[in-house]
Scaffold this active site. Structure first.
Site, mmCIF file in Angstrom:
data_model
loop_
_atom_site.group_PDB
_atom_site.id
_atom_site.type_symbol
_atom_site.label_atom_id
_atom_site.label_comp_id
_atom_site.label_asym_id
_atom_site.label_seq_id
_atom_site.Cartn_x
_atom_site.Cartn_y
_atom_site.Cartn_z
ATOM 1 N N GLY A 56 6.168 0.441 2.277
ATOM 2 C CA GLY A 56 7.471 -0.226 2.249
ATOM 3 C C GLY A 56 8.529 0.725 2.747
ATOM 4 O O GLY A 56 8.299 1.932 2.859
ATOM 5 N N CYS A 83 0.769 4.573 1.335
ATOM 6 C CA CYS A 83 2.090 5.067 1.733
ATOM 7 C C CYS A 83 3.099 4.936 0.569
ATOM 8 O O CYS A 83 2.926 5.606 -0.438
ATOM 9 C CB CYS A 83 2.555 4.343 2.996
ATOM 10 S SG CYS A 83 3.884 5.219 3.805
ATOM 11 N N TYR A 84 4.068 4.044 0.665
ATOM 12 C CA TYR A 84 5.007 3.906 -0.453
ATOM 13 C C TYR A 84 4.244 3.588 -1.745
ATOM 14 O O TYR A 84 4.582 4.090 -2.816
ATOM 15 C CB TYR A 84 6.032 2.803 -0.164
ATOM 16 C CG TYR A 84 6.983 2.552 -1.314
ATOM 17 C CD1 TYR A 84 8.099 3.360 -1.501
ATOM 18 C CD2 TYR A 84 6.755 1.517 -2.227
ATOM 19 C CE1 TYR A 84 8.975 3.152 -2.566
ATOM 20 C CE2 TYR A 84 7.622 1.297 -3.295
ATOM 21 C CZ TYR A 84 8.729 2.114 -3.455
ATOM 22 O OH TYR A 84 9.573 1.910 -4.512
ATOM 23 N N HIS A 173 -1.943 5.071 6.772
ATOM 24 C CA HIS A 173 -2.213 3.627 6.811
ATOM 25 C C HIS A 173 -3.631 3.343 7.297
ATOM 26 O O HIS A 173 -3.878 3.333 8.509
ATOM 27 C CB HIS A 173 -1.206 2.932 7.736
ATOM 28 C CG HIS A 173 0.175 2.913 7.168
ATOM 29 N ND1 HIS A 173 0.632 1.896 6.348
ATOM 30 C CD2 HIS A 173 1.190 3.800 7.263
ATOM 31 C CE1 HIS A 173 1.874 2.147 5.980
ATOM 32 N NE2 HIS A 173 2.246 3.304 6.511
ATOM 33 N N GLU A 175 -5.086 0.606 7.401
ATOM 34 C CA GLU A 175 -5.201 -0.745 7.960
ATOM 35 C C GLU A 175 -4.905 -0.813 9.458
ATOM 36 O O GLU A 175 -5.233 -1.794 10.117
ATOM 37 C CB GLU A 175 -4.281 -1.712 7.208
ATOM 38 C CG GLU A 175 -2.775 -1.507 7.388
ATOM 39 C CD GLU A 175 -2.179 -0.412 6.494
ATOM 40 O OE1 GLU A 175 -2.941 0.433 5.993
ATOM 41 O OE2 GLU A 175 -0.945 -0.381 6.329
ATOM 42 N N ASP A 231 -2.565 -23.070 18.367
ATOM 43 C CA ASP A 231 -1.993 -22.994 17.022
ATOM 44 C C ASP A 231 -1.616 -24.375 16.473
ATOM 45 O O ASP A 231 -1.982 -24.738 15.354
ATOM 46 C CB ASP A 231 -0.758 -22.083 17.000
ATOM 47 C CG ASP A 231 -1.069 -20.694 17.518
ATOM 48 O OD1 ASP A 231 -2.252 -20.334 17.499
ATOM 49 O OD2 ASP A 231 -0.147 -19.988 17.945
ATOM 50 N N LYS A 372 -4.008 -14.632 15.381
ATOM 51 C CA LYS A 372 -4.541 -15.556 16.398
ATOM 52 C C LYS A 372 -6.062 -15.724 16.348
ATOM 53 O O LYS A 372 -6.569 -16.846 16.385
ATOM 54 C CB LYS A 372 -4.134 -15.034 17.780
ATOM 55 C CG LYS A 372 -4.356 -16.012 18.891
ATOM 56 C CD LYS A 372 -3.189 -16.952 18.952
ATOM 57 C CE LYS A 372 -3.147 -17.777 20.206
ATOM 58 N NZ LYS A 372 -1.878 -18.524 20.252
#
Ligand code: XMP
Length: 514
Positions: A56, A83-84, A173, A175, A231, A372
């Site tokens: 964050g 992280c945060y 991170h 991810e 979509d 997507k």
């Protein structure tokens, strides 16, 4: 209680929060992203097998810095702070977290990190690797009972853990793709620390969403603007499955579609008992585009007319309760609305720019949390055909921006045919390209056909490979394929006597011509 093992992700407003959720889903583990302010009972009711605290933009010492109740850390449920989230965990357990004293101690971007491998989180990692850091604060002293399990040159505690209490924190991170072995770290957290079994799939997402949509919609009526893109088609299929004939899909046929596109979209929805309105607005669009050559003006005219047609249809249908859209997560990021802002919806940004003010009770965006490629998987789950699910991007203004200069029905017909031949040949010859299409240039030149002189159009072919469509390279199509495409186009398409292949990358060119 959810029917699957659940991981709760508590969101502190980080830019990668949804990406974490996506990575967890990729591991076949069900997860829910909740705001960090979520009620403890709400979290406990999910019986989470693990909790992830996201990054964050805050510093733990800010007066209004978001926090969680420290007792979450003593539930015995494994926690991974990122992280945060890592700094907050350390802070709540009485460690010292400090702002970096000078710029050299802040870390943004790629960093070499050295891992200790005698713990469950990093057991499958090499001794060191690149991690993606993005933090100004750092952990100065670690909480009691913790050990340091990763270090970088500027960050002495790049990762910490207390294996007895199942508490783990990483400053970087895992991810993001730039972190090498990031997925291994998340997998080890999920499977070896939380005990996940991987009991979730996109088919479960489908069932959960259908159930939720039924609850929200009740016996209300839903209107959805179908653009022909993947979509809105997947959103429509999901709603069709959920509420059937309470759904009306409006498909504005502006006459700027590719060969058979309208029919393909219409056909794909025949298996559901929904109201499908294909509005033939071809003449209207052509009339407004008459004589217009400026690309931006073309785009504006098309966007505006799309809205007008949609508004007219919406008025004609009357008393619709919900407006549904195929907004996906990248759209949410681009419009700046994150989690917890579900009400602040840019309802007009998805399908050709819908109006700001339409009289609906609520807006439904069932794909809002998906990326997507996840949308494509869901589309297949719903039984949409490959020609819809695997669609390449197609610009909202359609073929109007692939006819250079003035747009006329004649020119559109020429382009449609040449484009269909090019696409058919590329597909038949299995040419690997991210996007490919034909363009009708404004160039006319002299040719000879039979014994006669011709003065006809030149078709440009464009095929690019790209992953993000921000940069792109031209595709090295084998000569024999280009030869066949060229021969077919000049023979089968009237008024074309020349075929050009575009060998420009992006930048400096763009993918589209206008
Ligand atoms: P450019 O031409 O900017 O295109 O390199 C990048 C990607 O975006 C698509 N594109 C559009 N998509 N509305 C859309 O929905 C538009 O107005 C539009 N213009 C370009 C283009 O096809 C390519 O994939």
């Amino acid at each position: 209680m959810p029917s699957h093992q659940t991981v709760i992700i508590l969101d502190f407003g980080g830019q990668y929060s949804q990406l974490i959720a996506r990575r967890v889903r990729e591991c076949g583990v069900y997860c829910e992203l909740l705001p960090c302010t979520a009620d403890l009972n709400q979290i406990q009711a999910r019986r989470p097998i693990g909790i992830i605290l996201t990054g964050g933009p805050h510093s733990v010492y800010e007066a209004n810095a978001p926090r969680i109740a420290p007792e979450i850390l003593s539930w015995g449920v494994p926690v991974l702070g990122i992280c945060y989230g890592c700094q907050l965990m350390a802070f709540l357990l009485n460690a010292r977290v400090n702002p970096a004293a000078d710029a050299s101690a802040r870390e943004y971007g790629k960093t070499i990190t050295r891992f200790e491998r005698n713990n469950l989180l990093f057991q499958n990692l090499p001794e060191s690797g690149i991690t993606w850091m993005s933090h100004g604060d750092y952990i100065e002293t670690i909480p009691e009972g913790f050990e340091i399990i990763a270090r970088s040159d500027t960050c002495p505690a790049a990762a910490i853990c207390d294996q007895t209490r199942n508490l783990y924190g990483v400053q970087f991170h895992p991810e993001v793709n730039h972190t090498e072995h990031g997925n291994d770290i998340l997998r080890d957290f999920l499977f070896h620390i939380c005990g996940a079994s991987g009991d979730w799939s996109m088919s479960d997402y489908k069932s959960v969403k259908i159930r939720e949509l039924r609850e929200t919609i009740g016996d209300g009526k839903v209107l959805l603007a179908l653009s022909g893109g993947v979509d809105s088609a997947v959103a429509a299929a999901l709603l069709a499955e959920a509420v059937g004939e309470q759904l009306t899909c409006v498909f504005v046929d502006h006459g700027l579609l590719r060969m058979n596109e309208g029919e393909e979209v219409e056909q794909a929805f025949q298996k559901w008992n929904i109201h499908f309105r294909r509005v033939n607005a071809r003449r209207r669009f052509l009339m407004w585009l008459e004589g217009v050559t400026d690309p931006e003006e073309k785009r504006k005219i098309i966007g505006k007319q799309f809205i007008r047609v949609f508004e007219e249809e919406s008025k004609r249908l009357g008393s619709m309760d919900f407006l549904a859209q195929g907004t996906i997560y990248p759209d949410v990021i681009e419009s700046g609305a994150g989690l917890g802002n579900a009400a602040v919806i840019k309802s007009h940004h998805n399908v050709g720019g819908l109006p700001d003010v339409i009289d609906f009770r609520e807006i439904l965006e069932p794909l809002r949390m998906l990326f997507k490629d996840e949308v494509r998987v869901l589309g297949r789950e719903l039984g949409l055909p490959e020609n819809i699910v695997n669609r390449q991007p197609f610009p909202g203004p359609g073929l109007a921006i692939r006819v250079i200069g003035k747009v006329t029905k004649r020119k559109l017909d020429i382009l449609r045919l040449a484009d269909a031949i090019f696409r058919e040949e590329l597909e038949k010859n299995h040419v690997d390209a991210s996007q490919y299409f034909a363009v009708l240039t404004n160039l006319r030149s002299v040719g000879v056909m039979g014994d006669g002189r011709t003065y006809d159009y030149a078709i440009a072919l464009r095929a690019v490979s790209t992953s993000d469509f921000m940069t792109a390279d031209w595709v090295r199509i084998p000569y024999h394929v280009l030869e066949r495409v060229s021969a077919r186009i000049v023979n089968e398409v009237p008024n074309v006597n020349r075929v050009l292949y575009d060998i420009t990358s992006k930048p400096p060119a763009t993918i589209e011509y206008e």
